[in-house]
Design a protein around this motif. Structure first.
Motif, PDB file in Angstrom:
ATOM      1  N   SER A  78       0.825  -1.212   0.000  1.00 11.17           N
ATOM      2  CA  SER A  78       0.000   0.000   0.000  1.00 11.17           C
ATOM      3  C   SER A  78       0.859   1.262   0.000  1.00 11.17           C
ATOM      4  O   SER A  78       0.380   2.344  -0.321  1.00 11.17           O
ATOM      5  CB  SER A  78      -0.940  -0.002   1.208  1.00 11.17           C
ATOM      6  OG  SER A  78      -0.189  -0.031   2.403  1.00 11.17           O
ATOM      7  N   ARG A  79       2.136   1.137   0.334  1.00  6.23           N
ATOM      8  CA  ARG A  79       3.034   2.297   0.341  1.00  6.23           C
ATOM      9  C   ARG A  79       3.728   2.535  -1.001  1.00  6.23           C
ATOM     10  O   ARG A  79       4.441   3.522  -1.156  1.00  6.23           O
ATOM     11  CB  ARG A  79       4.070   2.150   1.451  1.00  6.23           C
ATOM     12  CG  ARG A  79       3.418   2.227   2.824  1.00  6.23           C
ATOM     13  CD  ARG A  79       4.426   2.328   3.900  1.00  6.23           C
ATOM     14  NE  ARG A  79       5.083   1.042   4.072  1.00  6.23           N
ATOM     15  CZ  ARG A  79       5.736   0.695   5.150  1.00  6.23           C
ATOM     16  NH1 ARG A  79       5.850   1.519   6.147  1.00  6.23           N
ATOM     17  NH2 ARG A  79       6.290  -0.489   5.239  1.00  6.23           N
ATOM     18  N   CYS A  80       3.537   1.646  -1.962  1.00  6.25           N
ATOM     19  CA  CYS A  80       4.104   1.853  -3.293  1.00  6.25           C
ATOM     20  C   CYS A  80       3.295   2.939  -3.994  1.00  6.25           C
ATOM     21  O   CYS A  80       2.073   2.827  -4.093  1.00  6.25           O
ATOM     22  CB  CYS A  80       4.055   0.564  -4.115  1.00  6.25           C
ATOM     23  SG  CYS A  80       5.087  -0.769  -3.475  1.00  6.25           S
ATOM     24  N   PRO A  81       3.944   3.983  -4.466  1.00  8.55           N
ATOM     25  CA  PRO A  81       3.198   5.073  -5.098  1.00  8.55           C
ATOM     26  C   PRO A  81       2.670   4.690  -6.470  1.00  8.55           C
ATOM     27  O   PRO A  81       3.278   3.904  -7.188  1.00  8.55           O
ATOM     28  CB  PRO A  81       4.238   6.189  -5.217  1.00  8.55           C
ATOM     29  CG  PRO A  81       5.538   5.474  -5.278  1.00  8.55           C
ATOM     30  CD  PRO A  81       5.378   4.234  -4.434  1.00  8.55           C
ATOM     31  N   ARG A  82       1.509   5.226  -6.794  1.00  7.85           N
ATOM     32  CA  ARG A  82       0.938   5.035  -8.123  1.00  7.85           C
ATOM     33  C   ARG A  82       1.047   6.349  -8.872  1.00  7.85           C
ATOM     34  O   ARG A  82       0.504   7.368  -8.455  1.00  7.85           O
ATOM     35  CB  ARG A  82      -0.520   4.603  -8.033  1.00  7.85           C
ATOM     36  CG  ARG A  82      -1.020   4.066  -9.372  1.00  7.85           C
ATOM     37  CD  ARG A  82      -2.465   3.710  -9.312  1.00  7.85           C
ATOM     38  NE  ARG A  82      -3.094   4.653 -10.263  1.00  7.85           N
ATOM     39  CZ  ARG A  82      -4.362   4.824 -10.387  1.00  7.85           C
ATOM     40  NH1 ARG A  82      -5.205   4.174  -9.634  1.00  7.85           N
ATOM     41  NH2 ARG A  82      -4.828   5.666 -11.260  1.00  7.85           N
ATOM     42  N   ALA A  83       1.739   6.328 -10.005  1.00 12.15           N
ATOM     43  CA  ALA A  83       1.913   7.534 -10.818  1.00 12.15           C
ATOM     44  C   ALA A  83       0.671   7.786 -11.666  1.00 12.15           C
ATOM     45  O   ALA A  83      -0.249   6.963 -11.721  1.00 12.15           O
ATOM     46  CB  ALA A  83       3.152   7.374 -11.704  1.00 12.15           C
ATOM     47  N   ASP A  84       0.666   8.905 -12.361  1.00  8.35           N
ATOM     48  CA  ASP A  84      -0.461   9.278 -13.212  1.00  8.35           C
ATOM     49  C   ASP A  84      -0.366   8.686 -14.621  1.00  8.35           C
ATOM     50  O   ASP A  84      -1.299   8.812 -15.397  1.00  8.35           O
ATOM     51  CB  ASP A  84      -0.550  10.801 -13.329  1.00  8.35           C
ATOM     52  CG  ASP A  84      -0.886  11.451 -12.002  1.00  8.35           C
ATOM     53  OD1 ASP A  84      -1.521  10.783 -11.150  1.00  8.35           O
ATOM     54  OD2 ASP A  84      -0.510  12.613 -11.814  1.00  8.35           O
ATOM     55  N   HIS A  91       9.416   1.044   0.721  1.00  6.85           N
ATOM     56  CA  HIS A  91       7.960   0.837   0.715  1.00  6.85           C
ATOM     57  C   HIS A  91       7.583  -0.405   1.510  1.00  6.85           C
ATOM     58  O   HIS A  91       6.520  -0.453   2.131  1.00  6.85           O
ATOM     59  CB  HIS A  91       7.420   0.683  -0.717  1.00  6.85           C
ATOM     60  CG  HIS A  91       7.776   1.807  -1.620  1.00  6.85           C
ATOM     61  ND1 HIS A  91       7.874   1.639  -2.982  1.00  6.85           N
ATOM     62  CD2 HIS A  91       8.063   3.111  -1.376  1.00  6.85           C
ATOM     63  CE1 HIS A  91       8.202   2.795  -3.536  1.00  6.85           C
ATOM     64  NE2 HIS A  91       8.330   3.696  -2.577  1.00  6.85           N
ATOM     65  N   LEU A  92       8.447  -1.428   1.463  1.00  6.95           N
ATOM     66  CA  LEU A  92       8.173  -2.693   2.158  1.00  6.95           C
ATOM     67  C   LEU A  92       8.685  -2.699   3.598  1.00  6.95           C
ATOM     68  O   LEU A  92       8.478  -3.675   4.317  1.00  6.95           O
ATOM     69  CB  LEU A  92       8.821  -3.859   1.389  1.00  6.95           C
ATOM     70  CG  LEU A  92       8.335  -4.068  -0.041  1.00  6.95           C
ATOM     71  CD1 LEU A  92       9.161  -5.163  -0.703  1.00  6.95           C
ATOM     72  CD2 LEU A  92       6.856  -4.411  -0.065  1.00  6.95           C
ATOM     73  N   ALA A  93       9.377  -1.631   3.997  1.00  7.33           N
ATOM     74  CA  ALA A  93       9.973  -1.523   5.336  1.00  7.33           C
ATOM     75  C   ALA A  93      10.979  -2.650   5.593  1.00  7.33           C
ATOM     76  O   ALA A  93      11.013  -3.244   6.662  1.00  7.33           O
ATOM     77  CB  ALA A  93       8.902  -1.482   6.416  1.00  7.33           C
ATOM     78  N   GLN A 100      17.572  -7.961   3.539  1.00 11.41           N
ATOM     79  CA  GLN A 100      16.336  -8.734   3.731  1.00 11.41           C
ATOM     80  C   GLN A 100      15.709  -9.085   2.390  1.00 11.41           C
ATOM     81  O   GLN A 100      15.206 -10.194   2.213  1.00 11.41           O
ATOM     82  CB  GLN A 100      15.352  -7.943   4.600  1.00 11.41           C
ATOM     83  CG  GLN A 100      15.808  -7.836   6.041  1.00 11.41           C
ATOM     84  CD  GLN A 100      14.989  -6.835   6.827  1.00 11.41           C
ATOM     85  OE1 GLN A 100      14.771  -5.707   6.381  1.00 11.41           O
ATOM     86  NE2 GLN A 100      14.542  -7.245   8.002  1.00 11.41           N
ATOM     87  N   MET A 101      15.737  -8.148   1.430  1.00 13.01           N
ATOM     88  CA  MET A 101      15.215  -8.463   0.105  1.00 13.01           C
ATOM     89  C   MET A 101      16.035  -9.593  -0.514  1.00 13.01           C
ATOM     90  O   MET A 101      15.481 -10.527  -1.088  1.00 13.01           O
ATOM     91  CB  MET A 101      15.228  -7.240  -0.812  1.00 13.01           C
ATOM     92  CG  MET A 101      14.715  -7.586  -2.221  1.00 13.01           C
ATOM     93  SD  MET A 101      14.667  -6.184  -3.347  1.00 13.01           S
ATOM     94  CE  MET A 101      13.134  -5.405  -2.830  1.00 13.01           C
ATOM     95  N   GLY A 102      17.353  -9.514  -0.397  1.00 11.58           N
ATOM     96  CA  GLY A 102      18.205 -10.562  -0.939  1.00 11.58           C
ATOM     97  C   GLY A 102      17.896 -11.921  -0.339  1.00 11.58           C
ATOM     98  O   GLY A 102      17.842 -12.938  -1.048  1.00 11.58           O
ATOM     99  N   ALA A 103      17.660 -11.956   0.964  1.00 13.42           N
ATOM    100  CA  ALA A 103      17.328 -13.221   1.630  1.00 13.42           C
ATOM    101  C   ALA A 103      15.998 -13.769   1.122  1.00 13.42           C
ATOM    102  O   ALA A 103      15.857 -14.979   0.890  1.00 13.42           O
ATOM    103  CB  ALA A 103      17.284 -13.025   3.144  1.00 13.42           C
ATOM    104  N   LEU A 104      15.012 -12.905   0.934  1.00 15.83           N
ATOM    105  CA  LEU A 104      13.715 -13.348   0.414  1.00 15.83           C
ATOM    106  C   LEU A 104      13.846 -13.868  -1.017  1.00 15.83           C
ATOM    107  O   LEU A 104      13.233 -14.871  -1.374  1.00 15.83           O
ATOM    108  CB  LEU A 104      12.701 -12.208   0.480  1.00 15.83           C
ATOM    109  CG  LEU A 104      12.199 -11.848   1.869  1.00 15.83           C
ATOM    110  CD1 LEU A 104      11.477 -10.507   1.854  1.00 15.83           C
ATOM    111  CD2 LEU A 104      11.306 -12.936   2.421  1.00 15.83           C
TER     112      LEU A 104
END
Length: 97
Positions: free
Chosen positions: A11-17, A73-75, A80-84
């Protein structure tokens, strides 16, 4: 039963126009894309999703910046991203993606 993709849009990922791949202003959503350095989020239109028309990433620097922003955005941090991502590649992911 598996849960949602832990690296997918939040939900924290921004949506552009505009769609970041083709520039249209219709049928927009936030999607994620994998690069050699990690996963990033982008605003994309449904037709581009359907045709797998990914938004351009023009340099390594841009890839790192976009992946870092998605981590925020994912906190999570890059480690941690690399581990996932490693867990997903080893078959311990959610099967999506």
């Amino acid at each position: 039963m598996t849960g949602p993709d832990p690296l997918g849009p939040s939900s924290r990922c921004p949506r552009a126009d505009r769609c970041e791949a083709c520039g249209t202003t219709r049928q927009l959503e936030v999607a994620t894309y994998q690069t050699p350095v990690g996963v990033f989020c982008a605003t994309i239109c449904d037709p581009c999703v359907d045709t797998r028309n990914a938004p351009p990433v023009r340099s390594w620097l841009e890839a790192f910046e976009r992946v870092g922003a998605h981590c925020e955005h994912l906190a999570i941090d890059l480690d941690q991203m690399g581990a996932l991502l490693r867990r997903e590649q080893q078959g311990g992911g959610d099967g999506q993606g």
